[in-house]
Design an enzyme around this catalytic site. Structure first.
Site, PDB file in Angstrom:
ATOM      1  N   ASP A   1       2.569  -2.803 -10.991  1.00 53.40           N
ATOM      2  CA  ASP A   1       2.649  -2.761  -9.532  1.00 53.40           C
ATOM      3  C   ASP A   1       1.947  -4.007  -8.973  1.00 53.40           C
ATOM      4  O   ASP A   1       1.202  -4.695  -9.678  1.00 53.40           O
ATOM      5  CB  ASP A   1       1.961  -1.487  -9.029  1.00 53.40           C
ATOM      6  CG  ASP A   1       2.398  -1.097  -7.631  1.00 53.40           C
ATOM      7  OD1 ASP A   1       3.240  -1.798  -7.037  1.00 53.40           O
ATOM      8  OD2 ASP A   1       1.894  -0.076  -7.120  1.00 53.40           O
TER       9      ASP A   1
ATOM     10  N   GLU B   1       4.014  -9.197  -7.358  1.00 50.02           N
ATOM     11  CA  GLU B   1       4.880 -10.236  -6.784  1.00 50.02           C
ATOM     12  C   GLU B   1       4.319 -11.658  -6.967  1.00 50.02           C
ATOM     13  O   GLU B   1       5.156 -12.573  -7.075  1.00 50.02           O
ATOM     14  CB  GLU B   1       5.127  -9.960  -5.292  1.00 50.02           C
ATOM     15  CG  GLU B   1       5.975  -8.759  -5.003  1.00 50.02           C
ATOM     16  CD  GLU B   1       5.304  -7.443  -5.358  1.00 50.02           C
ATOM     17  OE1 GLU B   1       5.999  -6.530  -5.850  1.00 50.02           O
ATOM     18  OE2 GLU B   1       4.080  -7.326  -5.165  1.00 50.02           O
TER      19      GLU B   1
ATOM     20  N   ASP C   1       8.253   0.811  -2.436  1.00 52.19           N
ATOM     21  CA  ASP C   1       7.873   1.706  -1.343  1.00 52.19           C
ATOM     22  C   ASP C   1       9.026   1.943  -0.375  1.00 52.19           C
ATOM     23  O   ASP C   1       8.973   1.560   0.803  1.00 52.19           O
ATOM     24  CB  ASP C   1       6.672   1.127  -0.598  1.00 52.19           C
ATOM     25  CG  ASP C   1       5.464   0.965  -1.496  1.00 52.19           C
ATOM     26  OD1 ASP C   1       5.474   1.517  -2.614  1.00 52.19           O
ATOM     27  OD2 ASP C   1       4.514   0.277  -1.083  1.00 52.19           O
TER      28      ASP C   1
END
Length: 788
Positions: free
Chosen positions: A443, A446, A522
């Site tokens: 998670d 990025e 999300d």
């Protein structure tokens, strides 16, 4: 920065409070200051185009065409994929390629074309280069599939990275798909799409772009053929698409257009032509076979941000067991860490985590751990101290550690573009394995660094190894998560060599399928979020990432019982089937939504458990062919324009068509059928395609149809493998593939081929082998015999 920025910064991380908010303010200022001093200033620029042809140099599979102000290297590989690179660049180095570049096809030759141009003729494609640098891709019959106009560069006068732009034209009937994970739909409508992996910082819906996974990969579907084009550069950029329009007759068509603008990097691309299946097979050959998950990963996963302690995990698992609901994995979010520090455990709330993992494993439930890349910048933190000793963390142009803000607070970030750092990071997963974890989800990679304003990422001036070439975050950003996944995958192969790694990642880039899959991130709770979930899975599959799925129910918010159920029913037919929610969203266990929802969810869970052999077969086929589990309904007939525009249903492999309910209050829905006979798998009513039919979709189920003649491997009542065969139409045959899987390990089981046909008044199923047809070794159940 004004007062609004400060307020937003304090709120940026929710429970982090004012202290964390002030850290984000400092991080934002540091980021801006680093970029102001570390990035080269872009002053005056000069534009450049290739100019006219002035010579050629034939070579293996193609050659080099030299223009006045550039040169074009073009090569046809033995796989049929075509590469070309401007300014003479080659296909390597590349983060997308799996290993070395494929060998050139010795039969493909660079030869003169009309009007001073040149061409390369190959078995599946002809590439024509005009004398001014336009590049056309044609079918062997001469039909134009794509025409790239001469590119243009804007080069800094004082030196530095050049921006560039490439305009292209496609057939008037063509439709665009791909570009990574896009929530607006698997079919990409007119608009501009950014190529920069981004954490939106909040729950997203169909209108949000970009998202976590962007790829310069387009699949273009037209009547003449399908082609995939991949521009191999990881820099920031945009793609502006405009669909074409067919006129009343010849000469009145308006071509579709694509404009690609990149802030830097090489101008090079790969093109593959053929059917969708052939194109993705060539893509997998180029970028790597999809990782094969262990069989338990095909079951139902349950996650929550905020389990809190071991007792709550046991309570949830017991809730599934007491109600007879299948459960295969439990995912622990960041709250199981000690103060959110990666590769640690909160000993107060999870004092005996390995014991818990072993207890769950005995009941057939695996533990999966979240892993974030941000490392708390605090002496005494073992990961931080070890990373300093390895010189593992990203630094700025002045050599100082780049510090951001993430869940642990002030953090540093490993440089996954360095082989030594990947080895160090991969070794850290030994601690996770010792805690009893069987799988991992990445998670915040990025990568995300909370800031008060602007993009929530590292400074663009941050320095990276880039495999020893050196460069900055402008080039490394989009491949950061890919490097993290590689580090984990290789570490798990070393520390648990007998087990297939289970790994999925929020972010990634072209080739990420080599290491695992992804999930939606999300996604917003709501009916648009439900529709976006399907769009993401289908779009990623067409970019070569077959294993993905959404957070069932949406990540943030409270779904109604109906919405939760419809999401749950969709999830049961997607590769990654996971319920998950944020700390604020509350519980997502099926029994929390009432008895009716519980019973209907039980039906979906039982259906998923029954289809596990089929999902494992699809996983093995994806590894060998690149074909996604979830396919658009036009997969086998891309020339069918009615199917090409269908986005609310999908094929699960070749055998099943799934039509989820995506609208509030619907109890019937229209389904666009491909050609052939299709059976409702509940009522066994038969429908003849191609056509659109209206089918029942009560709250208890979503429509699932089986192709006539299909053979589907299913799990029998005793847990063994059975074959479910659907009667072919009279005078027709059918068949299916089965890949029996032992559950884990690296054995390559044989693909078993079965055929169905009528013999007199009976449908028979036979296994195909080298010596002919034989009786199946599994029990067989024939369905659809009552159809007219």
């Amino acid at each position: 920065m004004d007062g609004h920025d400060l307020v937003r910064s304090v709120k940026a991380v929710g429970s982090g409070g004012a202290t964390q908010g002030l850290r984000t303010v400092r991080a934002a200022w540091r980021r801006r200051r680093a970029d102001a001093t570390g990035l080269p200033r872009r002053g005056a620029e000069r534009a450049r185009v290739p100019g006219p042809v002035r010579g050629v140099e034939p070579g293996p599979g193609g050659g080099v065409v030299r223009f006045t102000r550039s040169e074009l290297r073009i090569t046809v590989a033995v796989s049929g994929a075509v590469f070309w690179g401007w300014d003479g660049v080659g296909p390597e180095p590349s983060y997308a390629l799996a290993g070395r570049c494929p060998e050139p096809d010795p039969r493909a030759v660079l030869e003169p074309d009309k009007d001073g141009g040149w061409r390369v003729v190959a078995e599946r494609v002809t590439v024509v280069v005009s004398r001014h640098g336009a590049v056309e891709v044609r079918t062997p019959g001469g039909v134009m599939l794509r025409r790239d106009l001469p590119p243009r560069w804007w080069e800094p006068v004082d030196g530095g990275e050049a921006r560039w732009m490439q305009r292209s034209e496609v057939a008037a009937d063509a439709r665009y798909f791909g570009l990574g994970g896009r929530a607006a739909g698997p079919r990409l409508r007119d608009g501009t799409y950014r190529l920069w992996n981004t954490d939106p910082g909040q729950a997203f819906g169909p209108g949000d772009d970009p998202l976590y996974i962007t790829m310069p990969v387009q699949m273009v579907v037209a009547d003449a053929a399908t082609h995939l084009v991949f521009h191999d550069t990881s820099w920031d950029g945009t793609v502006t698409l405009r669909e074409g329009e067919e006129g009343a007759g010849s000469g009145h068509d308006r071509a579709g257009t694509c404009e690609l603008r990149m802030d830097g990097g090489p101008l090079r691309c790969w093109v593959m032509v053929g059917t969708p299946a052939r194109v993705l097979h060539a893509w997998a050959s180029l970028t790597g076979a999809p990782a094969l998950p262990p069989s338990w990963a095909m079951g139902h996963h349950h996650a929550r941000w905020g389990f809190g302690n071991e007792q709550e995990v046991r309570r949830i698992v017991a809730g599934y067991q007491e109600r007879g609901l299948p459960l295969d994995a439990v995912h622990l979010d960041i709250d199981h860490y000690d103060a959110h520090q990666v590769f640690t455990v909160d000993r107060e709330h999870f004092p005996r985590l390995p014991v818990l993992a072993e207890e769950l494993r005995r009941d057939g439930v695996r533990l999966v751990s979240i892993v974030d890349p941000a490392v708390k910048a605090e002496p005494g933190n073992a990961v931080y101290d070890g990373g300093l000793a390895e010189d593992a963390f990203v630094r700025d142009a002045s050599g100082r550690l780049v510090r951001g803000v993430a869940w642990p607070g002030e953090s540093v970030y490993p440089d996954f573009t360095h082989a030594r750092v990947r080895r160090w990071w991969g070794g850290l997963y030994e601690e996770r394995l010792a805690q009893g974890f069987a799988g991992f989800w990445h998670d915040m990679n990025e990568p995300t660094s909370f800031t008060a304003f602007g993009e929530s990422t590292l400074p663009r001036s941050a320095r990276h190894s880039l495999e020893g070439r050196g460069g900055d975050h402008r080039e490394a950003h989009n491949v950061y998560a890919l490097g993290m996944a590689r580090a984990a995958y290789e570490g798990l192969r070393e520390h648990a060599p007998q087990e297939r790694p289970f790994l999925f990642s929020r972010s990634g880039w072209a080739g990420m399928q080599r290491y695992g899959g992804t999930w939606s991130g999300d996604v917003a709770t709501g009916w648009p979020g439900l529709r976006a979930s399907l769009s993401l899975v289908m779009g990623l599959g067409l970019c070569g990432v077959p294993y993905s799925g959404p957070d069932v129910g949406g990540f943030d918010g409270s779904p109604s019982p109906e919405l939760y159920l419809r999401w749950f029913q969709l999830g049961a037919y997607l590769p990654l089937f996971r319920t998950h929610a944020s700390l604020r969203a509350g519980r997502r266990e099926p029994w929390e939504f009432g008895e009716d929802v519980l019973e209907h969810a039980r039906v979906a869970l039982v259906a998923r458990r029954r289809l596990l052999p089929y999902f494992m077969t699809l996983a093995h086929l994806a590894r060998r062919t690149g074909a996604p589990y979830v396919r658009p309904v036009w997969w086998g007939t891309p020339e069918d324009r009615a199917l090409r525009d269908c986005e609310d249903a999908f094929l699960l492999g070749d055998c099943l068509l799934v039509a989820p309910v995506l609208d509030h209050g619907a109890d019937r829905r229209a389904v666009q059928l491909p050609r052939g006979r299709w059976y409702d798998t509940v009522t066994e009513e038969a429908y003849e395609g191609p056509t659109q039919v209206l089918v029942d979709a009560p709250l208890s189920r979503i429509p699932v149809l089986a192709r006539a003649g299909a053979v589907v491997p299913v799990r029998g009542a005793d847990g063994g493998l059975e074959l479910e065969a659907w009667a072919p139409a009279r005078g027709r045959g059918g068949g299916g593939l089965v890949v029996p899987d032992v559950g884990d390990g690296w054995d390559e089981p044989e693909i078993e081929r079965y055929v169905t046909r009528w013999e007199g008044r009976h449908v028979v199923v036979r296994r195909e082998g080298e010596s002919g047809l034989s009786e199946p070794s599994y029990p067989v159940r024939v369905r659809g015999l009552g159809a007219p």
